[in-house]
Each structure stands twice: as structure tokens, then as C-alpha cells.
Design a protein around this motif. Structure first.
Motif: not given
Length: 154
Positions: A33, A40-44, A62, A64, A66
Motif C-alpha cells: 500500500i 485510498k489504495m487497498h489490496v483487491i 498484489y 491494488l 483506489d
């Protein structure tokens, strides 16, 4: 007065010892991240890279997001952090665009970030590992990237 100075010194020392904030000038250990810019980056999604179906994970890719941008980072497993025997790459392709790639930006820990604007677009993402088991031995390689685009942004 001496006793009071000693108590203040002990308190300051304990605060520095148990503080969760790194000292000035020190860098915090990076995370996917953080490498992708935080916010606002998050692992999806993520995918583990291995040699064979069963076996240890050498690195994890990973993905990510946002809300408008995707980011891909290939992160070495703890066992290989700091090792130049394992090299990594990260890939990201927005549908209709060329594939973007990064190789060992931080050679001891990860490859990436590969970032692209992908709101309302489908993407392909992936990574690769290269392992040289011993000097003079052939390099092993494992690549993963879906054939069809997915993770279509809203």
C-alpha cells in the motif's frame, strides 16, 4: 536534583525505546500500500508465485485500487527478502493499452509499483520470478498473468 535528572533521563530513554514512531531520518519498512502511494489504495487481489502446484511461495503479486488507479507490486517472500538469488517483475495492462512492467525497483524486496488509470476499464495484471538456486546453475522462471482481462473498474 540528581535524582530528578536521572528520572527524566530514564523516562526519555524508555519513551525512545518503546516508541512506535521511527527516529527522524529512519525509513519505515515499506508495504504494498505504501509503495503504491497510500491514501485510498487497498489490496483487491493477490496471487502467490510458486514453482509447481504445491510448494513454498517465492513471491506474491498484489493488485491494488483506489477508485480510479490500479497498482501492481510483486513482493518477495520473507525468506528471499534481501536476496539477489530471486529477482521479480510486475505487470499491468489496461485493456487496449500496452503492458507496463517494472523489474526489481527495490532489488532486495519488490518490483513495482506499476500504476495506471483504469476507472471503468478492464485490466490484466501479473508478475514473474527468476530464481538461481546456486551460482552456475540454470535460472528458473515462473510467470503468471491471466489471459483475459478482469477487475473491470466501476
Amino acid at each position: 536534583m540528581k535524582r530528578r535528572s536521572w528520572a527524566v533521563a530514564a523516562l526519555v530513554g524508555a519513551t525512545m525505546l518503546f516508541s512506535t514512531t521511527p527516529p527522524a531520518g529512519a525509513q519505515a519498512y515499506p508495504t504494498p500500500i505504501g509503495v503504491c502511494g497510500g491514501g485510498k489504495m487497498h489490496v483487491i487481489d493477490k496471487h502467490r508465485l510458486k514453482f509447481g502446484d504445491r510448494g513454498k511461495t517465492y513471491a506474491t503479486i498484489y493488485l491494488l485500487y483506489d477508485g480510479s488507479r490500479n497498482c501492481v507490486v510483486t513482493w518477495k517472500s520473507r525468506e528471499f527478502a534481501g536476496s539477489t538469488r530471486l529477482r521479480v517483475e510486475a505487470y499491468l495492462q489496461v485493456k487496449g493499452s500496452p503492458t507496463l512492467a517494472a523489474r526489481d525497483r527495490h532489488p532486495y524486496l519488490y518490483a513495482g509499483p506499476v500504476i495506471a488509470n483504469a476507472a471503468k476499464k478492464c485490466i490484466r495484471w501479473g508478475g514473474r520470478i527468476f530464481l538461481q538456486p546456486r551460482p552456475g546453475h540454470p535460472v528458473l522462471s515462473q510467470r503468471w498473468m491471466p489471459k483475459k482481462p478482469g477487475h473491470c473498474g466501476a
